[in-house]
Design a protein around this motif. Sequence first.
Motif, PDB file in Angstrom:
ATOM      1  N   PRO A 175      59.691  33.866  63.273  1.00 32.23           N
ATOM      2  CA  PRO A 175      58.429  34.606  63.167  1.00 32.23           C
ATOM      3  C   PRO A 175      57.344  33.995  64.065  1.00 32.23           C
ATOM      4  CG  PRO A 175      59.389  34.309  60.996  1.00 32.23           C
ATOM      5  CD  PRO A 175      60.235  33.514  61.947  1.00 32.23           C
ATOM      6  N   GLY A 176      57.319  32.667  64.149  1.00 27.70           N
ATOM      7  CA  GLY A 176      56.342  31.995  65.017  1.00 27.70           C
ATOM      8  C   GLY A 176      56.541  32.383  66.476  1.00 27.70           C
ATOM      9  N   ASP A 177      57.792  32.462  66.906  1.00 20.33           N
ATOM     10  CA  ASP A 177      58.084  32.865  68.288  1.00 20.33           C
ATOM     11  C   ASP A 177      57.636  34.305  68.548  1.00 20.33           C
ATOM     12  OD1 ASP A 177      59.108  30.594  69.503  1.00 20.33           O
ATOM     13  OD2 ASP A 177      61.144  30.947  68.775  1.00 20.33           O
ATOM     14  N   ILE A 178      57.852  35.173  67.571  1.00 21.62           N
ATOM     15  CA  ILE A 178      57.446  36.590  67.774  1.00 21.62           C
ATOM     16  C   ILE A 178      55.925  36.663  67.883  1.00 21.62           C
ATOM     17  CG2 ILE A 178      57.561  38.944  66.847  1.00 21.62           C
ATOM     18  CD1 ILE A 178      60.349  38.212  67.207  1.00 21.62           C
ATOM     19  N   ARG A 179      55.230  35.851  67.099  1.00 23.22           N
ATOM     20  CA  ARG A 179      53.756  35.855  67.207  1.00 23.22           C
ATOM     21  C   ARG A 179      53.339  35.351  68.595  1.00 23.22           C
ATOM     22  NH1 ARG A 179      54.027  34.367  61.580  1.00 23.22           N
ATOM     23  NH2 ARG A 179      53.926  32.151  62.094  1.00 23.22           N
ATOM     24  N   GLU A 180      54.049  34.343  69.104  1.00 25.53           N
ATOM     25  CA  GLU A 180      53.745  33.830  70.451  1.00 25.53           C
ATOM     26  C   GLU A 180      54.011  34.925  71.493  1.00 25.53           C
ATOM     27  OE1 GLU A 180      52.416  30.967  71.224  1.00 25.53           O
ATOM     28  OE2 GLU A 180      52.711  30.952  73.401  1.00 25.53           O
ATOM     29  N   LEU A 181      55.090  35.659  71.295  1.00 24.89           N
ATOM     30  CA  LEU A 181      55.419  36.756  72.211  1.00 24.89           C
ATOM     31  C   LEU A 181      54.314  37.816  72.212  1.00 24.89           C
ATOM     32  CD1 LEU A 181      57.581  38.198  74.010  1.00 24.89           C
ATOM     33  CD2 LEU A 181      58.525  39.144  71.900  1.00 24.89           C
ATOM     34  N   LYS A 182      53.798  38.105  71.021  1.00 28.58           N
ATOM     35  CA  LYS A 182      52.722  39.105  70.921  1.00 28.58           C
ATOM     36  C   LYS A 182      51.475  38.627  71.666  1.00 28.58           C
ATOM     37  CE  LYS A 182      53.869  41.473  66.645  1.00 28.58           C
ATOM     38  NZ  LYS A 182      53.521  41.665  65.239  1.00 28.58           N
ATOM     39  N   LEU A 183      51.233  37.322  71.590  1.00 26.70           N
ATOM     40  CA  LEU A 183      50.074  36.738  72.281  1.00 26.70           C
ATOM     41  C   LEU A 183      50.250  36.873  73.798  1.00 26.70           C
ATOM     42  CD1 LEU A 183      47.628  35.324  71.069  1.00 26.70           C
ATOM     43  CD2 LEU A 183      48.762  33.135  71.409  1.00 26.70           C
ATOM     44  N   ILE A 184      51.465  36.637  74.258  1.00 23.88           N
ATOM     45  CA  ILE A 184      51.746  36.784  75.697  1.00 23.88           C
ATOM     46  C   ILE A 184      51.465  38.219  76.132  1.00 23.88           C
ATOM     47  CG2 ILE A 184      53.590  36.750  77.444  1.00 23.88           C
ATOM     48  CD1 ILE A 184      54.882  34.403  75.863  1.00 23.88           C
ATOM     49  N   LEU A 185      51.965  39.180  75.340  1.00 21.37           N
ATOM     50  CA  LEU A 185      51.778  40.598  75.683  1.00 21.37           C
ATOM     51  C   LEU A 185      50.302  40.974  75.647  1.00 21.37           C
ATOM     52  CD1 LEU A 185      54.787  41.924  73.578  1.00 21.37           C
ATOM     53  CD2 LEU A 185      54.635  41.962  76.079  1.00 21.37           C
ATOM     54  N   GLU A 186      49.602  40.426  74.661  1.00 19.37           N
ATOM     55  CA  GLU A 186      48.160  40.717  74.537  1.00 19.37           C
ATOM     56  C   GLU A 186      47.404  40.182  75.753  1.00 19.37           C
ATOM     57  OE1 GLU A 186      46.767  39.679  70.546  1.00 19.37           O
ATOM     58  OE2 GLU A 186      44.851  39.209  71.517  1.00 19.37           O
ATOM     59  N   ARG A 187      47.753  38.966  76.183  1.00 15.49           N
ATOM     60  CA  ARG A 187      47.053  38.389  77.352  1.00 15.49           C
ATOM     61  C   ARG A 187      47.354  39.186  78.611  1.00 15.49           C
ATOM     62  NH1 ARG A 187      48.120  32.618  75.083  1.00 15.49           N
ATOM     63  NH2 ARG A 187      46.081  32.118  74.233  1.00 15.49           N
ATOM     64  N   PHE A 188      48.536  39.782  78.688  1.00 18.63           N
ATOM     65  CA  PHE A 188      48.876  40.650  79.814  1.00 18.63           C
ATOM     66  C   PHE A 188      48.183  42.018  79.688  1.00 18.63           C
ATOM     67  CE2 PHE A 188      52.514  38.120  81.298  1.00 18.63           C
ATOM     68  CZ  PHE A 188      52.610  38.501  82.620  1.00 18.63           C
ATOM     69  N   GLY A 189      47.843  42.384  78.447  1.00 17.31           N
ATOM     70  CA  GLY A 189      47.314  43.734  78.200  1.00 17.31           C
ATOM     71  C   GLY A 189      48.430  44.766  78.202  1.00 17.31           C
ATOM     72  N   ILE A 190      49.594  44.360  77.664  1.00 13.33           N
ATOM     73  CA  ILE A 190      50.754  45.268  77.635  1.00 13.33           C
ATOM     74  C   ILE A 190      50.997  45.750  76.212  1.00 13.33           C
ATOM     75  CG2 ILE A 190      53.282  45.329  77.857  1.00 13.33           C
ATOM     76  CD1 ILE A 190      53.025  43.367  80.186  1.00 13.33           C
ATOM     77  N   GLU A 191      51.214  47.054  76.077  1.00 14.98           N
ATOM     78  CA  GLU A 191      51.616  47.602  74.771  1.00 14.98           C
ATOM     79  C   GLU A 191      53.132  47.566  74.684  1.00 14.98           C
ATOM     80  OE1 GLU A 191      50.056  51.042  72.425  1.00 14.98           O
ATOM     81  OE2 GLU A 191      49.177  51.400  74.398  1.00 14.98           O
ATOM     82  N   ALA A 192      53.639  47.152  73.560  1.00 13.12           N
ATOM     83  CA  ALA A 192      55.099  47.026  73.456  1.00 13.12           C
ATOM     84  C   ALA A 192      55.596  47.453  72.086  1.00 13.12           C
ATOM     85  CB  ALA A 192      55.510  45.575  73.717  1.00 13.12           C
ATOM     86  N   VAL A 193      56.863  47.845  72.058  1.00 14.85           N
ATOM     87  CA  VAL A 193      57.536  48.032  70.771  1.00 14.85           C
ATOM     88  C   VAL A 193      58.486  46.850  70.639  1.00 14.85           C
ATOM     89  CG1 VAL A 193      59.056  49.490  69.387  1.00 14.85           C
ATOM     90  CG2 VAL A 193      57.472  50.541  71.017  1.00 14.85           C
ATOM     91  N   ILE A 194      58.192  45.972  69.698  1.00 17.74           N
ATOM     92  CA  ILE A 194      59.066  44.810  69.491  1.00 17.74           C
ATOM     93  C   ILE A 194      60.005  45.134  68.342  1.00 17.74           C
ATOM     94  CG2 ILE A 194      59.150  42.366  68.875  1.00 17.74           C
ATOM     95  CD1 ILE A 194      56.342  42.062  70.030  1.00 17.74           C
TER      96      ILE A 194
END
Length: 465
Positions: A175-194
């Motif tokens: 779960p911690g890794d997925i939160r980190e992944l979301k942070l990466i996507l947010e900093r890129f400004g990318i919308e994603a379906v995880i």
Amino acid sequence: MKDKNCVDVNVNPCKMCMPMGACLAFKGMEKSIVVMHGSQGCSTYVRRHMAQHYNEPIDIASSSLNEKATVYGGEANLKKGLKNVLKMYNPKTIGVVTTCLAETIGEDINRILKDFMVEEKISSEDLTLVSVPTPGYGGTQFEGYYLAVRKMVEKIVEPSEPNKKINIISGLMSPGDIRELKLILERFGIEAVILPDVSETLDSPYRGLEFEKLPEGGTTCSEIKTMSGSLATIEFGVHSREDHSPGEYLKKEFGVPLYRIPIPIGLENSDTLMKLLSKISGKKIPEYYVKARGRMLDAMIDSHKYNGEGVAAVFGEPELVTSISSLCLENGITPRVISTGSNIKKIRAFLAEGLDKYGDEIVVLEDTDFETIRSYVKEKEVNILIGHSDGKYIEEKEGIPLIRVGFPVHDRIGAQRQVTIGYDGSMNFLDILTNTLMAQKYQSYRDRMYKKYYKEDEDVKEVTA
Ligand code: SF4
């Protein structure tokens, strides 16, 4: 233990069974629950491992097959179980995950589920039933996980208009890794379906006396439906079979471009993710990650002189083992024993560039057990173990420190919060490895020096006297 003189027997296998992986995947879907079609012991096994690892209440239902149902068929048990689960949990999705017993007696699960929806007059708008054939002998948790995600996608995705999202098949990450992944996507400004998204479901905030039978979070069915219109799919996983790969399905059925990459642990694997996100989205790599990469390089320079003394045994599910071995190789830690319980025969080929210069020094074990791993740990003079808690017996018996990572971790807390991906996660994980090697060195170097220099002198004196 594999011995050329006897029949192969697994002693303490380095794997968990196939339904375990499927249950982990369903935990990442919104308001979903699993009914395991089999005997009660199978669901207890899964619940026990998951509850101890995540420190969360884990509900897994069972159709509770007994002797009679085994002989005459388990249809009635399964339908009764489904009705109970609907009444108690009101889920949006039920994953029907089979076990050794259900597959051996040859239950036609898809037909039973179809009949159930008609008999109970339930609309597919209100409930999604996803069945996954996962006999324990059909593979490991690794195969169970990818197959479950593939079945979710096959069942739920519909043709949809193009959108600007990126699909991410997250792999067996914490779960911690997925939160980190979301942070990466947010900093890129990318919308994603995880998919799956276990960031909340398997690591929920404390809510006092409020208790949700099915925790908040997870990927919604409406998000999954539109994955057919996404810009591309990034699948964390380079080893799964093509017919188990959700990304392959989206590519074949809807033409969604697919990129299968390793879990982004280590510099090279994190670079691959960053470059790919930039390429697909057309956005620049955020300044934060340019600096984070620089910090990681700096950390690698700082620690390489200590890491050069590291000789590791890495074990666990194949994707994690591949990415961690890659991190070791790029930091001078020699992963002399690379091992997994899954039978995939691809790790050596995937890591060929890093492994080739070592020749026979590095052994890659697949479909293996802990007895075999232990024998190689001794032979290869390993001084650090990297893997899940099931390796603790080697730690205890051989006195070699074990860095716990992956699933399951029973004898430490915090596995659900562990972050190992991206530049920041990799750097922190590398620090843990380096500090362990340093601690080991400072704890034992006087002893080793004594043995090497003084002991030899004394032995010589004794002989000459
Ligand atoms: S190996 Fe088979 S019987 Fe054992 S827990 Fe797994 S599914 Fe159940």
